[in-house]
Enzyme design. Structure first.
Site, mmCIF file in Angstrom:
data_model
loop_
_atom_site.group_PDB
_atom_site.id
_atom_site.type_symbol
_atom_site.label_atom_id
_atom_site.label_comp_id
_atom_site.label_asym_id
_atom_site.label_seq_id
_atom_site.Cartn_x
_atom_site.Cartn_y
_atom_site.Cartn_z
ATOM 1 N N LYS A 13 3.175 5.531 -4.253
ATOM 2 C CA LYS A 13 1.856 4.330 -4.809
ATOM 3 C C LYS A 13 0.761 4.920 -4.255
ATOM 4 C CE LYS A 13 3.784 1.069 -2.200
ATOM 5 N NZ LYS A 13 4.959 1.841 -1.760
ATOM 6 N N ARG A 88 2.698 -7.967 -0.755
ATOM 7 C CA ARG A 88 4.013 -7.307 -0.296
ATOM 8 C C ARG A 88 5.228 -8.510 -0.308
ATOM 9 N NH1 ARG A 88 2.602 -2.430 1.963
ATOM 10 N NH2 ARG A 88 4.410 -1.036 2.445
#
Ligand code: ADP
Ligand code: ADP
Length: 216
Positions: A13, A88
């Site tokens: 990422k 998240r």
């Protein structure tokens, strides 16, 4: 363009975020980077976050969300952003959706970087970060024999939470708390999966191809 990157720890990422954000001329907002900067700067936020980060647990939502809200209010994020590492969990995703709605904004796309567990462990075991410019390297794949950043000459370090035991726990946390975001965003038709295996440049190319149809 308002983009979110999701994927397990080690999926790439941070690596992809730097290229995608620069291609699209939008700021890259990495919650992990902001927390780490606060830890090394010795701020109150850093002290708070450190115990959770060291264990590989998520920093509490209220702390994380307040930090992201402040960052998204800054001038450079008004015409778009790339979020790396946030949301998240589903409650962070819900708050983000409501927060953007209040500002008459919304996400354009969520990119999921797809890699298997074995590759993730290999990537995390060899990850090194530049203490000066923050660039991400890999000892094996970038053939880093010295601990020096090729981009700026800074010293590279290994993150404390990339120790084998902590990595295992972070992968569990991902499966339990973050993976449900995939179906959360799929329901809203915002999710596109990208094969994140193979050379970094190829993954960037695949990501940009996936993004193109969503660009205004
Ligand atoms: P990785 O790049 O390996 O996925 P990050 O740099 O994104 O890891 O995050 C490192 C740590 O920072 C996490 O393990 C967690 O403790 C904390 N963190 C980062 N983003 C969040 C978030 N959105 N919510 C809670 N904690 C977070
Ligand atoms: P994340 O932010 O998802 O935790 P990173 O971007 O920090 O992941 O990447 C983890 C490690 O894997 C780093 O050492 C990085 O250099 C390496 N890496 C990233 N993408 C690739 C790739 N396509 N092939 C090989 N290694 C990669």
């Amino acid at each position: 363009m308002r983009l979110v990157l999701v994927g397990p720890p080690g999926a790439g990422k941070g690596t992809q975020a730097q290229y995608i954000a620069s291609n699209l001329s939008i700021p890259k907002i990495s919650t992990g980077d902001i927390f780490r900067a606060n830890v090394s700067g010795g701020t109150e936020l850093g002290r708070l976050a450190k115990t959770y980060m060291d264990r590989g647990d998520l920093v509490p939502d209220e702390v994380t969300i307040a930090m992201v809200r402040d960052r998204l209010r800054e001038d450079d994020a008004q015409d778009g952003f790339l979020l790396d590492g946030f949301p998240r969990n589903v409650s962070q995703a819900e708050v983000l959706r409501d927060m953007l709605k209040d500002w008459e904004q919304g996400l354009d796309l969520v990119l999921e970087l797809v890699v298997d567990d074995e590759e993730v462990v290999r990537r995390l075991a060899g990850r090194r970060t530049c203490s000066q410019c923050g660039r991400i390297w890999h000892v094996e794949f970038d053939d880093k024999k010295d601990d020096v950043c090729d981009a700026c000459g800074g010293k590279l370090f290994q993150r404390d939470d990339d120790k084998e035991e902590t990595v295992r726990h972070r992968l569990e946390v991902y499966q339990e708390q973050t993976a449900p975001l995939v179906s959360f965003y799929a329901k809203d038709d915002l999710l596109v999966g990208v094969d994140a295996t193979g050379p970094v440049e190829e993954v960037t190319q695949r990501a940009m191809e996936a993004i193109r149809p969503f660009m205004g």
